[in-house]
Design a protein around this motif. Structure first.
Motif, mmCIF file in Angstrom:
data_model
loop_
_atom_site.group_PDB
_atom_site.id
_atom_site.type_symbol
_atom_site.label_atom_id
_atom_site.label_comp_id
_atom_site.label_asym_id
_atom_site.label_seq_id
_atom_site.Cartn_x
_atom_site.Cartn_y
_atom_site.Cartn_z
ATOM 1 N N GLY A 203 0.798 -1.226 0.000
ATOM 2 C CA GLY A 203 0.000 0.000 0.000
ATOM 3 C C GLY A 203 0.827 1.271 0.000
ATOM 4 N N CYS A 204 2.148 1.153 -0.148
ATOM 5 C CA CYS A 204 3.003 2.346 -0.160
ATOM 6 C C CYS A 204 2.608 3.290 -1.296
ATOM 7 N N THR A 205 2.179 2.698 -2.444
ATOM 8 C CA THR A 205 1.890 3.533 -3.612
ATOM 9 C C THR A 205 0.543 4.241 -3.504
ATOM 10 N N SER A 206 -0.203 3.995 -2.405
ATOM 11 C CA SER A 206 -1.402 4.817 -2.263
ATOM 12 C C SER A 206 -1.007 6.237 -1.874
ATOM 13 N N CYS A 207 0.209 6.431 -1.367
ATOM 14 C CA CYS A 207 0.704 7.788 -1.094
ATOM 15 C C CYS A 207 1.899 8.140 -1.988
ATOM 16 N N HIS A 208 2.869 7.226 -2.057
ATOM 17 C CA HIS A 208 4.109 7.523 -2.780
ATOM 18 C C HIS A 208 3.990 7.209 -4.264
ATOM 19 N N THR A 209 4.832 7.854 -5.068
ATOM 20 C CA THR A 209 4.988 7.425 -6.455
ATOM 21 C C THR A 209 6.340 6.744 -6.589
ATOM 22 N N ASN A 217 0.024 11.235 -3.059
ATOM 23 C CA ASN A 217 -0.956 11.866 -2.174
ATOM 24 C C ASN A 217 -0.320 12.312 -0.855
ATOM 25 N N LEU A 218 -0.980 13.234 -0.188
ATOM 26 C CA LEU A 218 -0.637 13.648 1.175
ATOM 27 C C LEU A 218 0.792 14.156 1.295
ATOM 28 N N GLY A 219 1.368 14.586 0.198
ATOM 29 C CA GLY A 219 2.711 15.150 0.263
ATOM 30 C C GLY A 219 3.807 14.118 0.348
ATOM 31 N N ALA A 225 14.355 7.478 -6.328
ATOM 32 C CA ALA A 225 15.790 7.662 -6.098
ATOM 33 C C ALA A 225 16.082 7.791 -4.605
ATOM 34 N N GLU A 226 15.266 7.080 -3.790
ATOM 35 C CA GLU A 226 15.415 7.185 -2.335
ATOM 36 C C GLU A 226 16.780 6.678 -1.886
ATOM 37 N N GLY A 227 17.333 5.661 -2.629
ATOM 38 C CA GLY A 227 18.602 5.053 -2.237
ATOM 39 C C GLY A 227 19.794 5.969 -2.426
ATOM 40 N N SER A 228 19.604 7.064 -3.187
ATOM 41 C CA SER A 228 20.747 7.948 -3.437
ATOM 42 C C SER A 228 20.847 9.044 -2.388
ATOM 43 N N LYS A 229 19.990 8.962 -1.332
ATOM 44 C CA LYS A 229 20.028 10.013 -0.311
ATOM 45 C C LYS A 229 20.973 9.665 0.835
ATOM 46 N N GLY A 230 21.572 8.477 0.736
ATOM 47 C CA GLY A 230 22.594 8.111 1.707
ATOM 48 C C GLY A 230 22.087 7.723 3.080
ATOM 49 N N LYS A 231 20.837 7.236 3.178
ATOM 50 C CA LYS A 231 20.330 6.842 4.493
ATOM 51 C C LYS A 231 20.805 5.444 4.879
ATOM 52 N N GLY A 232 21.101 4.640 3.872
ATOM 53 C CA GLY A 232 21.551 3.277 4.147
ATOM 54 C C GLY A 232 20.390 2.358 4.476
ATOM 55 N N SER A 238 14.729 1.657 9.857
ATOM 56 C CA SER A 238 14.133 2.253 11.063
ATOM 57 C C SER A 238 13.127 3.346 10.697
ATOM 58 N N TYR A 239 13.375 4.023 9.566
ATOM 59 C CA TYR A 239 12.392 5.038 9.140
ATOM 60 C C TYR A 239 11.043 4.396 8.868
ATOM 61 N N VAL A 240 11.034 3.348 8.029
ATOM 62 C CA VAL A 240 9.765 2.734 7.619
ATOM 63 C C VAL A 240 9.088 2.053 8.815
ATOM 64 N N GLY A 247 9.658 12.496 12.705
ATOM 65 C CA GLY A 247 8.812 13.666 12.493
ATOM 66 C C GLY A 247 7.751 13.479 11.422
ATOM 67 N N ASN A 248 7.587 12.257 10.924
ATOM 68 C CA ASN A 248 6.572 12.006 9.901
ATOM 69 C C ASN A 248 5.368 11.334 10.550
ATOM 70 N N THR A 249 4.317 12.111 10.795
ATOM 71 C CA THR A 249 3.140 11.552 11.464
ATOM 72 C C THR A 249 2.042 11.211 10.474
ATOM 73 N N VAL A 250 2.317 11.439 9.177
ATOM 74 C CA VAL A 250 1.308 11.129 8.160
ATOM 75 C C VAL A 250 1.366 9.654 7.796
ATOM 76 N N MET A 251 2.576 9.162 7.666
ATOM 77 C CA MET A 251 2.782 7.794 7.181
ATOM 78 C C MET A 251 2.570 6.783 8.313
ATOM 79 N N PRO A 252 1.885 5.667 8.015
ATOM 80 C CA PRO A 252 1.685 4.655 9.059
ATOM 81 C C PRO A 252 3.005 3.988 9.445
HETATM 82 C C1 HEC Z 1 -0.503 7.532 4.240
HETATM 83 C C2 HEC Z 1 0.488 7.868 3.286
HETATM 84 C C3 HEC Z 1 1.785 7.087 3.252
HETATM 85 C C4 HEC Z 1 1.958 5.740 3.096
HETATM 86 C C5 HEC Z 1 0.883 4.654 2.960
HETATM 87 C C6 HEC Z 1 3.370 5.515 3.066
HETATM 88 N N1 HEC Z 1 4.033 6.711 3.216
HETATM 89 FE FE1 HEC Z 1 6.053 6.946 3.209
HETATM 90 N N2 HEC Z 1 5.805 8.945 3.533
HETATM 91 C C7 HEC Z 1 4.604 9.603 3.564
HETATM 92 C C8 HEC Z 1 4.848 11.024 3.712
HETATM 93 C C9 HEC Z 1 3.785 12.108 3.781
HETATM 94 C C10 HEC Z 1 6.240 11.197 3.733
HETATM 95 C C11 HEC Z 1 7.029 12.515 3.835
HETATM 96 C C12 HEC Z 1 7.119 12.980 5.259
HETATM 97 C C13 HEC Z 1 8.043 14.140 5.412
HETATM 98 O O1 HEC Z 1 8.511 14.672 4.399
HETATM 99 O O2 HEC Z 1 8.286 14.487 6.560
HETATM 100 C C14 HEC Z 1 6.823 9.860 3.626
HETATM 101 C C15 HEC Z 1 8.193 9.614 3.617
HETATM 102 C C16 HEC Z 1 8.742 8.384 3.359
HETATM 103 C C17 HEC Z 1 10.175 8.134 3.265
HETATM 104 C C18 HEC Z 1 11.254 9.175 3.438
HETATM 105 C C19 HEC Z 1 11.353 9.909 2.148
HETATM 106 C C20 HEC Z 1 12.379 11.029 2.189
HETATM 107 O O3 HEC Z 1 13.196 11.061 1.262
HETATM 108 O O4 HEC Z 1 12.340 11.824 3.115
HETATM 109 C C21 HEC Z 1 10.328 6.802 2.992
HETATM 110 C C22 HEC Z 1 11.633 6.061 2.796
HETATM 111 C C23 HEC Z 1 9.011 6.213 2.920
HETATM 112 N N3 HEC Z 1 8.063 7.207 3.148
HETATM 113 C C24 HEC Z 1 8.752 4.889 2.648
HETATM 114 C C25 HEC Z 1 7.501 4.321 2.630
HETATM 115 C C26 HEC Z 1 7.240 2.912 2.421
HETATM 116 C C27 HEC Z 1 8.295 1.875 2.156
HETATM 117 C C28 HEC Z 1 5.881 2.738 2.522
HETATM 118 C C29 HEC Z 1 5.096 1.431 2.439
HETATM 119 C C30 HEC Z 1 5.535 0.360 3.290
HETATM 120 C C31 HEC Z 1 5.303 4.035 2.759
HETATM 121 N N4 HEC Z 1 6.296 4.971 2.825
HETATM 122 C C32 HEC Z 1 3.933 4.259 2.898
HETATM 123 C C33 HEC Z 1 3.357 9.037 3.482
HETATM 124 C C34 HEC Z 1 3.095 7.689 3.329
#
Ligand code: HEC
Length: 289
Positions: A203-209, A217-219, A225-232, A238-240, A247-252
């Motif tokens: 379901g990642c692509t319901s928000c991300h492209t 969606n939802l910013g 190109a996430e791998g080129s940001k050097g997070k490792g 740990s982010y996901v 600081g990301n409270t939008v993403m589950p």
């Molecule tokens: C409900 C929407 C939503 C879903 C579903 C979601 N994300 Fe996110 N994600 C976000 C948002 C919004 C941000 C940006 C937050 C910010 O910039 O502080 C983000 C940021 C990220 C980042 C950091 C990107 C960066 O360069 O800063 C990663 C990596 C990531 N998401 C991976 C995932 C993965 C993998 C999944 C699926 C397992 C996922 N996301 C599902 C909303 C979502």
């Protein structure tokens, strides 16, 4: 008679009518409004009570122990762990919902969600100052009638389109994975490919492209190109697992993926978790070659 004289005489007649036959707002109109509001609130409270007291904690007891006159209390227990839920609004919001597809994040979404409603509100406020004729016959009000018809038609059209609009199905996203692997150059890394599948199904692509697939969606940023940001791998993992720590409270939080073993395309156990392969996939995504 000039337009302004006509308006003056109409206003005079209106004032005289009010004097002859009018009743003051307080207490007459206010009394009616109060009684009617109480009736409406009473009906809502009544229906809510009937619904609550004829249904039980358990939806299965409907028809037996409980009559469930106005439907069960809920149909399915909420599942906080679900990741493939496709959110859809109630039907009467379909037209707004569809506007969000026309106006894409981030370029024009402000226009669609703030700009157009604000313009419409300003027009609604200005209307009493612009439309000051006392004419009420529809045949003499072509502009208002045409505008109203257009509004109804466009809302109907948007509601219909919102109702039949398809969400990108997980299976369609999964079908794009081999092409991703080719373009990003990780086709020979079974862990990264497995991670791409978790990404597509999770379901990642319901928000991300990702390489043109997905919601945007939802910013949520593009992750091609996430791998080129050097997070490792560790950092991405740990982010996901818990984006709120960053600081990301939008993403589950996807920490639950840590306890699911990852399998490759042939169904062979890779010996690591889905969270780990997801991070390996993100790390391998250095942008299209
Ligand atoms: C409900 C929407 C939503 C879903 C579903 C979601 N994300 Fe996110 N994600 C976000 C948002 C919004 C941000 C940006 C937050 C910010 O910039 O502080 C983000 C940021 C990220 C980042 C950091 C990107 C960066 O360069 O800063 C990663 C990596 C990531 N998401 C991976 C995932 C993965 C993998 C999944 C699926 C397992 C996922 N996301 C599902 C909303 C979502």
């Amino acid at each position: 008679m000039s337009a302004i004289d006509e308006r003056r005489s109409q206003f005079k007649k209106y004032k005289e009518d009010v004097k002859d036959r009018g009743k003051p707002f307080y207490p007459y109109a206010m009394f009616h409004d109060t009684v009617m509001s109480l009736v409406v609130v009473g009906v809502i409270v009544g229906l809510a009570s009937v619904w609550f007291y004829t249904s039980g904690e358990n939806p299965d007891t409907c028809g037996g122990k409980d009559s469930c006159l106005l439907g069960p209390r809920y149909s399915e227990p909420a599942d906080p762990g679900t990741t493939n839920f496709v959110p859809r609004p109630d039907w009467y919001f379909y037209f707004l919902f569809y506007l969000l597809r026309i106006f894409k994040w981030p370029d024009s979404v402000i226009l669609g969600t703030v700009g157009i409603p604000t313009i419409l509100l300003i027009i609604a406020f200005a209307l009493p100052f612009l439309d000051i004729r006392s004419e009420r016959r529809l045949s003499r009000r072509p502009v208002a009638v045409v505008a109203a018809i257009l509004v109804v038609i466009s809302m109907g059209e948007l509601t219909y389109k919102g109702a039949v609009a398809k969400e990108a199905l997980a299976s369609e996203v999964v079908a794009a994975v081999p092409q991703w692997a080719q373009r990003e150059g990780f086709a020979n890394d079974p862990k990264a490919v497995a991670g791409a599948n978790v990404f597509a199904e999770g379901g990642c692509t319901s928000c991300h492209t990702y390489l043109g697939t997905g919601g945007g969606n939802l910013g949520a940023p593009d992750l091609s190109a996430e791998g080129s940001k050097g997070k490792g791998v560790q950092g991405l993992e740990s982010y996901v697992a818990d984006p709120s720590k960053f600081g990301n409270t939008v993403m589950p939080k996807f920490g639950a993926f840590a306890s699911i073993p990852a399998k490759d395309a042939q169904g062979k156990d890779l010996g690591i978790s889905q969270l780990r392969v997801l991070a390996i996939f993100l790390d391998a995504s250095k942008g299209p070659k």
